[in-house]
Design an enzyme around this catalytic site. Structure first.
Site, mmCIF file in Angstrom:
data_model
loop_
_atom_site.group_PDB
_atom_site.id
_atom_site.type_symbol
_atom_site.label_atom_id
_atom_site.label_comp_id
_atom_site.label_asym_id
_atom_site.label_seq_id
_atom_site.Cartn_x
_atom_site.Cartn_y
_atom_site.Cartn_z
ATOM 1 N N THR A 96 0.940 -1.176 0.105
ATOM 2 C CA THR A 96 0.059 0.154 -0.094
ATOM 3 C C THR A 96 0.961 1.081 -0.006
ATOM 4 O O THR A 96 1.701 1.485 1.119
ATOM 5 C CB THR A 96 -0.959 0.155 1.058
ATOM 6 N N LYS A 171 -7.786 1.202 -3.636
ATOM 7 C CA LYS A 171 -7.542 0.613 -2.354
ATOM 8 C C LYS A 171 -7.580 1.681 -1.364
ATOM 9 O O LYS A 171 -7.985 1.511 -0.279
ATOM 10 C CB LYS A 171 -5.926 -0.183 -2.410
ATOM 11 N N LYS A 246 -1.880 4.762 8.629
ATOM 12 C CA LYS A 246 -1.062 4.759 7.088
ATOM 13 C C LYS A 246 -1.946 4.997 6.208
ATOM 14 O O LYS A 246 -1.767 5.868 5.136
ATOM 15 C CB LYS A 246 -0.254 3.497 7.177
HETATM 16 P P1 NAD Z 1 5.786 -5.889 7.110
HETATM 17 O O1 NAD Z 1 6.444 -4.838 7.631
HETATM 18 O O2 NAD Z 1 5.424 -7.256 8.100
HETATM 19 O O3 NAD Z 1 6.672 -6.734 6.103
HETATM 20 C C1 NAD Z 1 7.101 -5.845 4.953
HETATM 21 C C2 NAD Z 1 8.672 -6.319 4.813
HETATM 22 O O4 NAD Z 1 9.459 -5.648 3.756
HETATM 23 C C3 NAD Z 1 9.626 -6.512 6.209
HETATM 24 O O5 NAD Z 1 9.617 -8.082 6.724
HETATM 25 C C4 NAD Z 1 10.839 -5.783 5.836
HETATM 26 O O6 NAD Z 1 11.753 -6.473 6.644
HETATM 27 C C5 NAD Z 1 10.811 -5.921 4.399
HETATM 28 N N1 NAD Z 1 11.558 -4.916 3.784
HETATM 29 C C6 NAD Z 1 11.865 -3.631 3.987
HETATM 30 N N2 NAD Z 1 12.661 -2.942 3.254
HETATM 31 C C7 NAD Z 1 13.029 -3.948 2.466
HETATM 32 C C8 NAD Z 1 14.375 -4.112 1.345
HETATM 33 N N3 NAD Z 1 14.976 -3.164 1.096
HETATM 34 N N4 NAD Z 1 14.507 -5.239 0.638
HETATM 35 C C9 NAD Z 1 13.848 -6.359 1.250
HETATM 36 N N5 NAD Z 1 12.959 -6.444 2.073
HETATM 37 C C10 NAD Z 1 12.731 -5.204 2.748
HETATM 38 O O7 NAD Z 1 4.414 -5.461 6.388
HETATM 39 P P2 NAD Z 1 3.206 -6.183 6.330
HETATM 40 O O8 NAD Z 1 1.961 -6.142 7.193
HETATM 41 O O9 NAD Z 1 3.722 -7.577 5.434
HETATM 42 O O10 NAD Z 1 2.516 -5.305 4.867
HETATM 43 C C11 NAD Z 1 3.471 -5.384 3.726
HETATM 44 C C12 NAD Z 1 2.394 -4.018 2.676
HETATM 45 O O11 NAD Z 1 1.291 -4.786 2.794
HETATM 46 C C13 NAD Z 1 2.404 -2.814 3.443
HETATM 47 O O12 NAD Z 1 2.503 -2.030 2.279
HETATM 48 C C14 NAD Z 1 1.167 -2.820 3.943
HETATM 49 O O13 NAD Z 1 0.463 -1.542 4.214
HETATM 50 C C15 NAD Z 1 0.205 -3.672 3.019
HETATM 51 N N6 NAD Z 1 -0.796 -4.447 3.572
HETATM 52 C C16 NAD Z 1 -0.789 -5.036 4.814
HETATM 53 C C17 NAD Z 1 -2.009 -5.403 5.614
HETATM 54 C C18 NAD Z 1 -1.932 -6.044 6.633
HETATM 55 O O14 NAD Z 1 -2.976 -6.384 7.456
HETATM 56 N N7 NAD Z 1 -0.916 -6.391 7.407
HETATM 57 C C19 NAD Z 1 -3.145 -5.538 4.750
HETATM 58 C C20 NAD Z 1 -3.257 -5.224 3.569
HETATM 59 C C21 NAD Z 1 -2.151 -4.364 2.825
#
Ligand code: NAD
Length: 304
Positions: A96, A171, A246
């Site tokens: 997102t 979204k 966010k």
């Molecule tokens: P999260 O923080 O658990 O996962 C993101 C991952 O990206 C982390 O593990 C981090 O270490 C990794 N990362 C960061 N920089 C990096 C890099 N340079 N190289 C490789 N890896 C890297 O977040 P999430 O909850 O999994 O969410 C991911 C995305 O999905 C976000 O944008 C969030 O807004 C969206 N989203 C989340 C949800 C939810 O319920 N958690 C629902 C819908 C959408």
């Protein structure tokens, strides 16, 4: 079988990528956190030590990263996706992000001969685990059709919303509306309580009347009314205040840029910000109900 590079194996990415392995694809995964790479390997993802190793030879690259700045860096930094992807590679961003970042992704990927589809998801970690996420796809029609095939094993619904950035726009608008629904439900639940109504009796009225909403039916913020609502679990997060903040913040920024007036969304953004400021960002977003409470106390919440 498609060769897929997966960047970002966090709460969403770890669960989503496992479905692609189950669907028979060859998935190479990378995250900056070692433990997450090891966890993904347990689900059949081939864990690799760099973006380059994941992307070299991949037909599809999928991102699941925290914010726009991470997406831009992973794509364009030295030894990032753009340096290693073959011409014509299909890049899907399920993160997102803000609208400007999504526009930038389409422009930069396109000018380098890659295909980009904005592919945000709805459904949370439960949807990611169950493979029932809603995907909202934006981009060139042929690329969106290819993206649809790739994401289907992770999805309950795949929606081809429109051209570039229309997936992420949908979204953000949806989650802004969810935020406003939470605001309405919070104020309603508190007013009903303060007027002496039995919570269950009022809920039964609203559920079949014009005050109904998905938020009300799923997350009513009073314990003992809706099974599964965070109010039954001391407001431990099903959708955290941090993530809701966010999404609404990105939507409000989009509205400001478009000249659209969104005072209700701005209000819920600020209420969520106060939860974050008070150290409750990890609590459920429905804890904003405390804002409507005359003394700040909330049924079902221990105040910590
Ligand atoms: P999260 O923080 O658990 O996962 C993101 C991952 O990206 C982390 O593990 C981090 O270490 C990794 N990362 C960061 N920089 C990096 C890099 N340079 N190289 C490789 N890896 C890297 O977040 P999430 O909850 O999994 O969410 C991911 C995305 O999905 C976000 O944008 C969030 O807004 C969206 N989203 C989340 C949800 C939810 O319920 N958690 C629902 C819908 C959408």
């Amino acid at each position: 079988m498609t060769s897929i590079a997966w960047i970002g194996l966090g709460n969403m990415g770890s669960r989503m990528s496992a479905h692609l392995v189950s669907a028979g694809h060859d998935v190479r995964g990378y995250d900056v956190v070692d433990a997450l790479r090891e966890g993904a390997a347990e689900h059949g993802v081939t864990a690799v030590g760099s973006i380059g190793e994941a992307v070299d030879g991949a037909e599809v690259v999928i991102l699941s990263l925290p914010k726009g700045e991470h997406v831009r860096a992973v794509l364009a930094e030295a030894d990032g996706v753009f340096d290693h992807a073959a011409p014509g590679t299909l890049i899907l961003d399920t993160s997102t992000v803000d609208l400007d970042t999504s526009r930038w992704c389409h422009g930069e990927a396109g000018s380098r001969g890659f295909r980009f589809v904005d592919s945000p998801v709805s459904g949370g970690t439960q949807g990611a685990e169950a493979g029932t996420l809603a995907f909202m796809l934006g981009g060139d029609a042929a690329d969106v059709a290819d993206a649809k095939e790739i994401v289907t094993p992770m999805a309950g619904n795949v929606l081809a919303v429109g051209e570039a950035t229309h997936g992420i726009a949908a979204k953000l608008v949806n989650n802004m509306m969810l935020g406003v629904s939470i605001l309405a439900m919070s104020e309603g639940s508190q007013l009903a309580q303060q007027l002496g109504l039995d919570p269950q009796a009022f809920f039964e009225v609203a559920r079949v009347s014009s005050g109904d909403s998905w938020a009300l039916r799923t997350w009513y913020p009073v314990p003992g009314v809706v099974p599964g609502a965070a109010a039954n679990f001391n407001f431990d997060a099903s959708f955290s205040a941090m993530l809701a903040h966010k999404d609404v913040t990105l939507a409000v920024a989009g509205a400001e840029a478009a000249g659209v007036s969104v005072p209700a969304a701005t209000l819920i953004r600020d209420q969520l910000q106060r939860l974050l400021d008070d150290g409750f960002g990890g609590k459920d977003c429905t804890l904003v109900v405390r804002e409507a409470s005359p003394d700040g106390s909330v049924l079902g919440w221990d105040g910590r």
